[in-house]
Design a protein around this motif. Sequence first.
Motif, mmCIF file in Angstrom:
data_model
loop_
_atom_site.group_PDB
_atom_site.id
_atom_site.type_symbol
_atom_site.label_atom_id
_atom_site.label_comp_id
_atom_site.label_asym_id
_atom_site.label_seq_id
_atom_site.Cartn_x
_atom_site.Cartn_y
_atom_site.Cartn_z
ATOM 1 N N ARG A 6 2.739 19.015 -4.093
ATOM 2 C CA ARG A 6 2.189 17.933 -3.241
ATOM 3 C C ARG A 6 0.666 17.884 -3.355
ATOM 4 N N HIS A 13 4.592 5.043 -8.275
ATOM 5 C CA HIS A 13 4.256 6.435 -8.608
ATOM 6 C C HIS A 13 5.472 7.116 -9.256
ATOM 7 N N ALA A 73 -0.915 11.899 -8.113
ATOM 8 C CA ALA A 73 -0.830 10.476 -8.442
ATOM 9 C C ALA A 73 -1.632 10.149 -9.703
ATOM 10 N N MET A 131 -7.947 2.944 -13.507
ATOM 11 C CA MET A 131 -7.775 3.983 -12.480
ATOM 12 C C MET A 131 -8.237 5.346 -12.991
ATOM 13 N N GLY A 148 0.799 -1.220 0.000
ATOM 14 C CA GLY A 148 0.000 0.000 0.000
ATOM 15 C C GLY A 148 0.831 1.268 0.000
ATOM 16 N N LEU A 149 1.949 1.245 0.705
ATOM 17 C CA LEU A 149 2.735 2.469 0.830
ATOM 18 C C LEU A 149 4.034 2.417 0.024
ATOM 19 N N ASN A 200 -0.481 9.033 -13.538
ATOM 20 C CA ASN A 200 -1.000 7.865 -14.266
ATOM 21 C C ASN A 200 -1.495 8.268 -15.660
ATOM 22 N N ASP A 232 -12.033 5.432 -13.027
ATOM 23 C CA ASP A 232 -12.521 5.606 -11.656
ATOM 24 C C ASP A 232 -12.405 7.077 -11.240
ATOM 25 N N PRO A 274 -3.037 16.518 -4.142
ATOM 26 C CA PRO A 274 -3.693 15.200 -4.085
ATOM 27 C C PRO A 274 -3.918 14.601 -5.471
ATOM 28 N N ARG A 279 6.199 5.450 -12.647
ATOM 29 C CA ARG A 279 5.278 5.856 -13.726
ATOM 30 C C ARG A 279 5.631 7.236 -14.263
ATOM 31 N N ASN A 299 3.542 1.327 -3.848
ATOM 32 C CA ASN A 299 2.799 2.366 -4.559
ATOM 33 C C ASN A 299 3.592 3.653 -4.689
ATOM 34 N N THR A 300 4.384 3.969 -3.669
ATOM 35 C CA THR A 300 5.266 5.132 -3.784
ATOM 36 C C THR A 300 6.275 4.910 -4.914
#
Lengths: 386, 101
Positions: free
Chosen positions: A304, A235, A309, A368, A227-228, A313, A371, A306, A238, A231-232
């Motif tokens: 930074r 990120h 991410a 993603m 999860g952390l 993508n 979504d 939100p 990508r 995914n970091t």
Amino acid sequence: MLEEKEDPSGVQQRARHFAATELAERASEFDRQEYLPKDVIRKMADAGFLGAAVPEKWGGLGLDPLEYGELTESIGKACASTRALLTVHTSLVAETLVERASNQLKEKYLTDLALGRRIGCFALSEAGAGSDAASVTTAYRSEKGVFVLDGRKKWISFAGIADLFLVFAKENDATSAFLVERDTPGVEIQPMSGMLGNRAAHMAEISFTGVEVPVENLVSSIGMGFGLVANTALHHGRYSIAWAGVAIAQAALETMCAYAAERVQFGVKIGSQQLVQKMIADAVTQVGAARELCRRAGRLQMERSPDAAIETNIAKYFSSTIAQQVTSDAVQVLGGNGCWDQYPAERLFREAKVLEIIEGTSQLQQLMIADHGFKKFAGAGSGWGK
Amino acid sequence: MPNEAVMDVETVTPVEDDTVAKAATVVRNYVRSNMSALRDEDLHDEDNIFEKGFVTSIFAMQLLDFIETTFDVEVPDDRITLQNFSSVQRISRMVGELKNA
């Protein structure tokens, strides 16, 4: 591209010079030999490129995301396998440690990575765990003050030469991340060959048999590995791949323009044919749009935001898609020569395809992004038709 | 992420502190804004957001960044656990503790 006046440290100019003098002429040779020579890696390290996005306090150049993106484009335009070293070592491993590792782990490894004294690789994928990365079967257990790892990783770029592996393993349902040194007893490397692209990226399988890892080499905490930490890493990976798509597409665009401006058929340069011009127009537009999406993602990362991410993508999805289209058109414009490895088009075409698979397939990106679309736009359009 | 969440069933102290209550509102809104628009089920503060599938695994990374940026706190390594990030209630309580530390 940034103007030179916006490059006070000269790093972008050095990167372009390095790419032109050390990589562009040799990329085809690296590809055929399936081997990125150590002298190239050494020179990348000496130039500071391997620590490009790592803060200066840890030995890096401290480039911001936009600067790092431009560096990635310069290197990636000349040689995809060398760019892959940036993606794996710098983005997937070093940047992840900057954000998620304890100070103790940073002191132990990060400066070495930033200076290229050690090479890092990212060991997540397995034969049965590709897109479904959370289903890894490599296992760990806590035993006598150490973690013990058993399992097998596959498709690991630079595992053939890496000194340090960022490994993901599972105990029950908790995935955790560990730094494992290459010379730890129980670690075995099996090089892989015959890949479609990134052929010189020293891809290998890694097997772990009763490998003992010090407790302090746990990255983040137990259960936060996927999860952390992963995914970091993905990120950052990508973002790097998004710029890699721009790089390859730009190289293909330049190749097809140069060729179409010289090649004569039916008594005229083929660039004067409107159907060829259509391909060039599309490429110019797509490359420009992809670069702006990358820059947008970079700016959001600096803020930074939100949205950083998902916008990363989106940039990765778009630039890898258009890289495939533009390189395909480059092969088309070059015709028979486009299918021959004495010209760069066929290599660019192969390298572009890889980008639609690694760091999350285009299909996963689409899920993603869709979504995100529902969250962002379903409410805005709720009165439609009433 | 749901399949790897290892949560205990410890009862969480009800939200009582004003800082915690304000944090809960902000976190709740943020989690809701990141939930699938195709789900009809509503979010409750004590729901495990990962086990119930309200959010995907990539959200853990975004959530940590959001908390540190929005509340101007640094979540120490030993607080970065699945348990502390599993629900609006637990997240807001952690934020309250960090703000009051």
